[in-house]
Design a protein around this motif. Structure first.
Motif, PDB file in Angstrom:
ATOM      1  N   LEU A  34      50.651   5.756  65.433  1.00  0.00           N
ATOM      2  CA  LEU A  34      51.340   7.041  65.372  1.00  0.00           C
ATOM      3  C   LEU A  34      50.309   8.164  65.323  1.00  0.00           C
ATOM      4  CD1 LEU A  34      53.844   8.899  64.842  1.00  0.00           C
ATOM      5  CD2 LEU A  34      53.483   8.427  62.394  1.00  0.00           C
ATOM      6  N   VAL A  35      50.416   9.108  66.238  1.00  0.00           N
ATOM      7  CA  VAL A  35      49.554  10.294  66.236  1.00  0.00           C
ATOM      8  C   VAL A  35      50.419  11.486  65.831  1.00  0.00           C
ATOM      9  CG1 VAL A  35      48.004  11.761  67.576  1.00  0.00           C
ATOM     10  CG2 VAL A  35      48.148   9.314  68.080  1.00  0.00           C
ATOM     11  N   THR A  36      50.003  12.162  64.777  1.00  0.00           N
ATOM     12  CA  THR A  36      50.830  13.256  64.255  1.00  0.00           C
ATOM     13  C   THR A  36      49.939  14.379  63.745  1.00  0.00           C
ATOM     14  OG1 THR A  36      52.690  13.770  62.787  1.00  0.00           O
ATOM     15  CG2 THR A  36      50.972  12.345  61.906  1.00  0.00           C
ATOM     16  N   GLN A  37      50.583  15.458  63.316  1.00  0.00           N
ATOM     17  CA  GLN A  37      49.874  16.642  62.845  1.00  0.00           C
ATOM     18  C   GLN A  37      50.267  16.943  61.413  1.00  0.00           C
ATOM     19  OE1 GLN A  37      50.639  20.201  65.157  1.00  0.00           O
ATOM     20  NE2 GLN A  37      48.850  21.279  64.342  1.00  0.00           N
ATOM     21  N   ASN A  38      49.255  17.213  60.574  1.00  0.00           N
ATOM     22  CA  ASN A  38      49.485  17.625  59.193  1.00  0.00           C
ATOM     23  C   ASN A  38      48.779  18.959  58.975  1.00  0.00           C
ATOM     24  OD1 ASN A  38      50.923  15.277  58.383  1.00  0.00           O
ATOM     25  ND2 ASN A  38      48.991  14.148  58.238  1.00  0.00           N
ATOM     26  N   GLY A  39      49.534  20.030  59.002  1.00  0.00           N
ATOM     27  CA  GLY A  39      48.915  21.348  58.899  1.00  0.00           C
ATOM     28  C   GLY A  39      48.083  21.621  60.138  1.00  0.00           C
ATOM     29  N   ASP A  40      46.810  21.929  59.923  1.00  0.00           N
ATOM     30  CA  ASP A  40      45.907  22.183  61.044  1.00  0.00           C
ATOM     31  C   ASP A  40      45.168  20.926  61.484  1.00  0.00           C
ATOM     32  OD1 ASP A  40      46.577  24.881  61.003  1.00  0.00           O
ATOM     33  OD2 ASP A  40      44.991  25.376  59.562  1.00  0.00           O
ATOM     34  N   ALA A  41      45.385  19.829  60.798  1.00  0.00           N
ATOM     35  CA  ALA A  41      44.666  18.588  61.100  1.00  0.00           C
ATOM     36  C   ALA A  41      45.574  17.600  61.816  1.00  0.00           C
ATOM     37  CB  ALA A  41      44.119  17.970  59.811  1.00  0.00           C
ATOM     38  N   PHE A  42      44.956  16.688  62.541  1.00  0.00           N
ATOM     39  CA  PHE A  42      45.674  15.628  63.242  1.00  0.00           C
ATOM     40  C   PHE A  42      45.261  14.283  62.664  1.00  0.00           C
ATOM     41  CE2 PHE A  42      45.226  19.199  66.131  1.00  0.00           C
ATOM     42  CZ  PHE A  42      46.523  19.361  66.604  1.00  0.00           C
ATOM     43  N   GLN A  67      53.563  17.468  69.583  1.00  0.00           N
ATOM     44  CA  GLN A  67      54.687  16.655  69.151  1.00  0.00           C
ATOM     45  C   GLN A  67      54.173  15.246  68.815  1.00  0.00           C
ATOM     46  OE1 GLN A  67      58.481  17.048  71.443  1.00  0.00           O
ATOM     47  NE2 GLN A  67      57.169  18.126  72.925  1.00  0.00           N
ATOM     48  N   PRO A  68      54.589  14.687  67.697  1.00  0.00           N
ATOM     49  CA  PRO A  68      54.125  13.339  67.331  1.00  0.00           C
ATOM     50  C   PRO A  68      54.541  12.316  68.390  1.00  0.00           C
ATOM     51  CG  PRO A  68      55.198  14.416  65.473  1.00  0.00           C
ATOM     52  CD  PRO A  68      55.484  15.253  66.671  1.00  0.00           C
ATOM     53  N   PHE A  69      53.696  11.319  68.598  1.00  0.00           N
ATOM     54  CA  PHE A  69      54.011  10.258  69.560  1.00  0.00           C
ATOM     55  C   PHE A  69      53.319   8.968  69.131  1.00  0.00           C
ATOM     56  CE2 PHE A  69      50.129  12.260  70.998  1.00  0.00           C
ATOM     57  CZ  PHE A  69      49.329  11.215  71.418  1.00  0.00           C
ATOM     58  N   CYS A  70      53.730   7.851  69.725  1.00  0.00           N
ATOM     59  CA  CYS A  70      53.146   6.540  69.431  1.00  0.00           C
ATOM     60  C   CYS A  70      52.499   5.999  70.701  1.00  0.00           C
ATOM     61  CB  CYS A  70      54.215   5.555  68.948  1.00  0.00           C
ATOM     62  SG  CYS A  70      54.926   5.985  67.347  1.00  0.00           S
ATOM     63  N   ILE A  71      51.339   5.396  70.532  1.00  0.00           N
ATOM     64  CA  ILE A  71      50.569   4.909  71.672  1.00  0.00           C
ATOM     65  C   ILE A  71      50.013   3.524  71.361  1.00  0.00           C
ATOM     66  CG2 ILE A  71      48.374   5.930  70.927  1.00  0.00           C
ATOM     67  CD1 ILE A  71      47.935   6.755  73.879  1.00  0.00           C
ATOM     68  N   ASN A  72      49.893   2.688  72.382  1.00  0.00           N
ATOM     69  CA  ASN A  72      49.397   1.325  72.204  1.00  0.00           C
ATOM     70  C   ASN A  72      47.876   1.341  72.066  1.00  0.00           C
ATOM     71  OD1 ASN A  72      48.316  -1.337  72.935  1.00  0.00           O
ATOM     72  ND2 ASN A  72      50.442  -1.864  73.355  1.00  0.00           N
ATOM     73  N   PRO A  73      47.326   1.006  70.902  1.00  0.00           N
ATOM     74  CA  PRO A  73      45.869   1.114  70.696  1.00  0.00           C
ATOM     75  C   PRO A  73      45.075   0.064  71.462  1.00  0.00           C
ATOM     76  CG  PRO A  73      46.893   0.100  68.782  1.00  0.00           C
ATOM     77  CD  PRO A  73      48.014   0.516  69.687  1.00  0.00           C
ATOM     78  N   ASN A  74      45.644  -1.132  71.639  1.00  0.00           N
ATOM     79  CA  ASN A  74      44.931  -2.174  72.368  1.00  0.00           C
ATOM     80  C   ASN A  74      44.684  -1.760  73.810  1.00  0.00           C
ATOM     81  OD1 ASN A  74      44.507  -4.727  70.710  1.00  0.00           O
ATOM     82  ND2 ASN A  74      46.647  -4.272  70.264  1.00  0.00           N
TER      83      ASN A  74
END
Length: 381
Positions: A34-42, A67-74
């Protein structure tokens, strides 16, 4: 939306996060990050439901709102690991279904998913204990201790690395019933930032995932409630579900009256074990330490194939290096002995013996925070 990210930083984060993801997930979305944003940080997050790792990710927004999204890390890791260091440009479509990754000389397109179904970590209750540790102490002790945990489904606590937190420091303990690892980190008073002494049971399987997220950090903050523990440094937070139960009273297993001892060079002892073990019985894996006419020997025998080995052991060049009586003989598994020798940090090891049926203790040559214990085997007359 469109953003840039360093190939090296992204690869480092993804490789660390993948160690938390289970090979087989009951929830399909947990195969992703999950890639998301918390304040000014990601941040980037991976989870196994029981354990969750959150790491900062340095993104530079170029267009649109994040916008938060999910990506396959492998998939992403396998691809970008073949690229040299360079900035990568991600273009995410508005429906959060595809990501186009542009790099010098080319581009690829992969499928992504919405973040809606990714489970969120419940915030920790008021911590019952909080303390700081040097990162190298936490990582090295947990790594060593994990080698002596027992994969016992009947007694889950034996799968754990126990962090026995006191007012003076932390005692790292693990045991598989044949060996015991104990390392005492003494910080001094006061040690605890808050809370009271307690024992935290970290699953041994989690230990291998600790190194990558905290590499380079000088210290970590550890805090725990009744259900789990958090390891925090900078923007990285590793939430771990601890094992329920009470760890056995490990100090009672360590003999206090082993009157005999030998002090030997670790390197030469390991080499002798490697040679003598070749002739040991596959069934017992036993080598025998004996004292005969003032000489110390390591031997093995395999009666099924009529194999036998015997080797003289050199003593360390120190005063009173051996006080074993003539005729003393004790057996032990060579793999257990070799494993516990690996944790000795000095050139010489001090091994302490009592009755041949009593556990063998080993330390560094001088005063040491490390104590290793090896259970003996019965030597047939």
């Amino acid at each position: 939306m469109k953003f840039n990210v360093s190939r090296t930083d992204l690869l480092r984060v993804l490789n660390a996060l993948m160690k938390v993801i289970l090979k087989k997930n009951a929830i399909a979305i947990l195969e992703n990050v999950l890639v998301t944003q918390n304040g000014d940080a990601f941040t980037a997050t991976s989870s196994s439901q029981e354990n969750t790792l959150v790491m900062p990710l340095a993104l530079t927004m170029l267009e649109g709102d994040f916008q938060p999204f999910c990506i396959n890390p492998n998939l992403v890791s396998s691809f970008i690991s073949a690229l040299p260091e360079q900035p990568l440009t991600f273009e995410i479509d508005d429906k959060l279904t595809t990501a186009r990754i542009s790099y010098q000389g080319g581009e690829v397109q992969i499928t992504i998913q919405s973040a809606d179904d990714f489970p969120r970590t419940q915030p920790m209750n008021a911590p019952k204990v909080s303390f700081e540790l040097p990162t190298d102490v936490l990582l090295s002790c947990c790594k060593d201790a994990a080698q002596s945990t027992d994969h016992n489904v009947i007694r889950p606590v034996m799968n754990a690395v126990c962090l026995d937190v006191t007012n003076e420091g932390v005692v790292f303990v693990s045991s598989d019933g044949k060996t015991l690892y104990k390392y005492v980190y003494s910080h001094g008073v006061p040690f605890l930032k808050s809370g009271a002494p307690t024992a935290l049971l970290m699953p041994g399987a989690v230990v291998s995932a600790l190194t990558a997220p905290f590499a380079g950090a000088e210290t970590v903050l550890i805090q725990a409630d009744n259900n789990g523990m958090e390891i925090i440094s900078g923007g990285t937070c590793f939430t771990i579900r601890t094992i329920e139960g009470k760890y056995p009273p490990y100090n009672l297993a360590i003999p206090t009256d082993n009157d005999y001892h030998v002090i030997m060079p670790v390197k030469s002892l390991k080499e002798s074990i490697s040679r003598v073990a070749v002739m040991a019985s596959i069934a017992s894996c036993m080598v025998t330490l004996s004292c005969e006419k003032g000489q110390l020997y390591l031997s093995s025998i395999d009666l099924d194939f009529n194999h036998e080995a015997k080797e003289n052991l050199p003593l360390a060049d120190v005063e009173n290096a051996c006080n074993l009586p003539d005729g003393y003989k004790i057996g032990m598994r060579y793999d257990d002995l070799r494993k516990m020798l690996d944790f000795v940090s000095s050139d010489n090891v001090r091994m302490e013996f009592g009755e041949p049926s009593r556990a063998i203790i080993m330390h560094d040559e001088t005063t040491s925070p490390y104590t290793g214990l090896v259970m003996p085997l019965i030597v047939e007359a």
